[in-house]
Design a protein around this motif. Structure first.
Motif, PDB file in Angstrom:
ATOM      1  N   GLY A  49       0.817  -1.216   0.000  1.00 40.22           N
ATOM      2  CA  GLY A  49       0.000   0.000   0.000  1.00 40.22           C
ATOM      3  C   GLY A  49       0.848   1.261   0.000  1.00 40.22           C
ATOM      4  N   ARG A  50       1.943   1.264   0.774  1.00 41.97           N
ATOM      5  CA  ARG A  50       2.804   2.444   0.844  1.00 41.97           C
ATOM      6  C   ARG A  50       3.643   2.596  -0.416  1.00 41.97           C
ATOM      7  NH1 ARG A  50       5.680   3.355   6.532  1.00 41.97           N
ATOM      8  NH2 ARG A  50       6.053   5.319   5.456  1.00 41.97           N
ATOM      9  N   LEU A  51       3.886   1.488  -1.097  1.00 42.56           N
ATOM     10  CA  LEU A  51       4.712   1.537  -2.299  1.00 42.56           C
ATOM     11  C   LEU A  51       3.923   2.038  -3.506  1.00 42.56           C
ATOM     12  CD1 LEU A  51       7.481   0.765  -3.593  1.00 42.56           C
ATOM     13  CD2 LEU A  51       6.457  -1.449  -4.127  1.00 42.56           C
ATOM     14  N   SER A  52       2.726   1.486  -3.730  1.00 43.12           N
ATOM     15  CA  SER A  52       2.041   1.827  -4.987  1.00 43.12           C
ATOM     16  C   SER A  52       0.526   1.627  -4.980  1.00 43.12           C
ATOM     17  CB  SER A  52       2.623   0.978  -6.135  1.00 43.12           C
ATOM     18  OG  SER A  52       2.389  -0.400  -5.889  1.00 43.12           O
ATOM     19  N   ARG A  53      -0.087   1.341  -3.822  1.00 44.02           N
ATOM     20  CA  ARG A  53      -1.526   1.094  -3.821  1.00 44.02           C
ATOM     21  C   ARG A  53      -2.246   1.945  -2.769  1.00 44.02           C
ATOM     22  NH1 ARG A  53      -3.572  -3.430  -6.498  1.00 44.02           N
ATOM     23  NH2 ARG A  53      -5.538  -2.471  -5.883  1.00 44.02           N
ATOM     24  N   PRO A  54      -2.376   3.248  -3.010  1.00 45.56           N
ATOM     25  CA  PRO A  54      -3.067   4.111  -2.042  1.00 45.56           C
ATOM     26  C   PRO A  54      -4.533   3.738  -1.849  1.00 45.56           C
ATOM     27  CG  PRO A  54      -2.626   5.290  -4.105  1.00 45.56           C
ATOM     28  CD  PRO A  54      -1.859   4.014  -4.169  1.00 45.56           C
ATOM     29  N   ASP A  55      -5.129   3.041  -2.807  1.00 42.87           N
ATOM     30  CA  ASP A  55      -6.531   2.649  -2.674  1.00 42.87           C
ATOM     31  C   ASP A  55      -6.740   1.607  -1.582  1.00 42.87           C
ATOM     32  OD1 ASP A  55      -4.977   1.019  -4.416  1.00 42.87           O
ATOM     33  OD2 ASP A  55      -6.791   0.042  -5.157  1.00 42.87           O
ATOM     34  N   CYS A  56      -5.666   1.002  -1.094  1.00 38.33           N
ATOM     35  CA  CYS A  56      -5.796  -0.050  -0.068  1.00 38.33           C
ATOM     36  C   CYS A  56      -5.358   0.408   1.323  1.00 38.33           C
ATOM     37  CB  CYS A  56      -4.964  -1.273  -0.464  1.00 38.33           C
ATOM     38  SG  CYS A  56      -5.537  -2.094  -1.959  1.00 38.33           S
ATOM     39  N   TYR A 144      -3.575   8.655   4.504  1.00 45.67           N
ATOM     40  CA  TYR A 144      -4.816   8.276   5.167  1.00 45.67           C
ATOM     41  C   TYR A 144      -4.564   8.307   6.662  1.00 45.67           C
ATOM     42  CZ  TYR A 144      -8.104   5.356   7.627  1.00 45.67           C
ATOM     43  OH  TYR A 144      -8.997   4.895   8.568  1.00 45.67           O
ATOM     44  N   ARG A 145      -5.339   9.081   7.392  1.00 42.28           N
ATOM     45  CA  ARG A 145      -5.210   9.142   8.845  1.00 42.28           C
ATOM     46  C   ARG A 145      -6.597   9.244   9.473  1.00 42.28           C
ATOM     47  NH1 ARG A 145      -1.334  13.414   7.598  1.00 42.28           N
ATOM     48  NH2 ARG A 145       0.778  12.566   7.560  1.00 42.28           N
ATOM     49  N   LYS A 146      -6.764   8.542  10.578  1.00 44.88           N
ATOM     50  CA  LYS A 146      -7.995   8.691  11.349  1.00 44.88           C
ATOM     51  C   LYS A 146      -7.856   9.929  12.225  1.00 44.88           C
ATOM     52  CE  LYS A 146      -9.969   4.977  12.767  1.00 44.88           C
ATOM     53  NZ  LYS A 146     -10.308   3.754  13.536  1.00 44.88           N
ATOM     54  N   GLN A 147      -8.895  10.758  12.242  1.00 42.71           N
ATOM     55  CA  GLN A 147      -8.833  11.987  13.029  1.00 42.71           C
ATOM     56  C   GLN A 147      -8.889  11.682  14.527  1.00 42.71           C
ATOM     57  OE1 GLN A 147     -11.726  14.816  11.502  1.00 42.71           O
ATOM     58  NE2 GLN A 147     -10.868  14.716   9.445  1.00 42.71           N
ATOM     59  N   THR A 148      -8.360  12.590  15.325  1.00 48.42           N
ATOM     60  CA  THR A 148      -8.171  12.333  16.750  1.00 48.42           C
ATOM     61  C   THR A 148      -9.370  12.707  17.607  1.00 48.42           C
ATOM     62  OG1 THR A 148      -7.108  14.498  16.970  1.00 48.42           O
ATOM     63  CG2 THR A 148      -5.676  12.605  16.557  1.00 48.42           C
TER      64      THR A 148
END
Length: 217
Positions: A49-56, A144-148
């Motif tokens: 995901g970090r390399l090339s798949r932001p959709d995952c 992608y981050r979950k808000q605090t």
């Protein structure tokens, strides 16, 4: 995943998320079969995901936060994610630069959902940053981050997503490319929520004054 589960018949799906209503609430309290090995699978997925798949990134990160309390529904979510990866194995990122450096600028696409996590009621921030020009498009990073804290409106969650991506990712990257290209690089923010755009242009909203306490923004 196939080696561990002995399941080589992964179905074809178009999204990494199980359909609504397919996860019984009772199974949230039942220990999943893959609880002891989920880490091994998710770490490999995270690398991809970090390399090339932001959709995952979102389903991978959500499942990674569940490894200490893995349930049967998490088994189903992981299976759906693996089905999606197999169904879309040919997806990849493509970047190209066909312009001189004076024509390049940085674009930041930013978005957020509203209370997307039903357990914590937290919204999720997302951003996509590219180096672009008339004939150039090169992905630099995706977030992608979950808000605090819990947002009380879509506008609030969008403002938090904007601030998070801008200060943690876009501005440091802007400084880097100022140095690399030897000039001041333009940063263009792309936001699709009209209420959020008005708040950002004004610089203040009385209805959002509480976010200084709740989100520290």
């Amino acid at each position: 995943y196939i080696e561990i589960t002995k399941n080589d018949k992964l179905k074809k799906v178009s999204t990494p998320f199980p359909p609504a209503g397919s996860l019984p609430h009772a199974d949230d309290c039942e220990r999943g079969e893959l609880g002891t090995v989920a880490c091994r699978i998710l770490m490999k997925n995270l690398w991809l995901g970090r390399l090339s798949r932001p959709d995952c990134l979102r389903p991978i990160n959500d499942l990674a936060s569940r490894v200490t309390c893995w349930s049967r529904n998490d088994d189903r979510k992981l299976d759906y994610l693996m089905c999606y990866l197999k169904s879309t194995w040919w997806y990849y990122l493509r970047g190209f630069i066909h312009d001189t450096t004076d024509k390049l600028k940085i674009l930041m696409f930013v978005d957020a959902d509203f209370c997307g996590d039903s357990d914590s009621t937290r919204s999720s921030s997302g951003a996509y940053i590219v180096l672009a020009g008339p004939n150039s498009w090169f992905p630099l990073c995706w977030i992608y981050r979950k808000q605090t804290a819990t947002s009380r409106s879509t506008t609030e969650s969008e403002v938090i997503s904007f601030a998070d991506a801008l200060f943690k990712d876009a501005l440091p990257m802007l400084s880097l490319f100022d140095l690399l290209l030897g000039r001041e690089v333009e940063l263009v923010i792309l936001e699709d929520n009209q209420a959020t755009i008005k708040v950002l242009l004004r610089g203040y909203s009385s209805k959002l004054r509480h976010i200084q306490r709740t989100h520290k923004v």
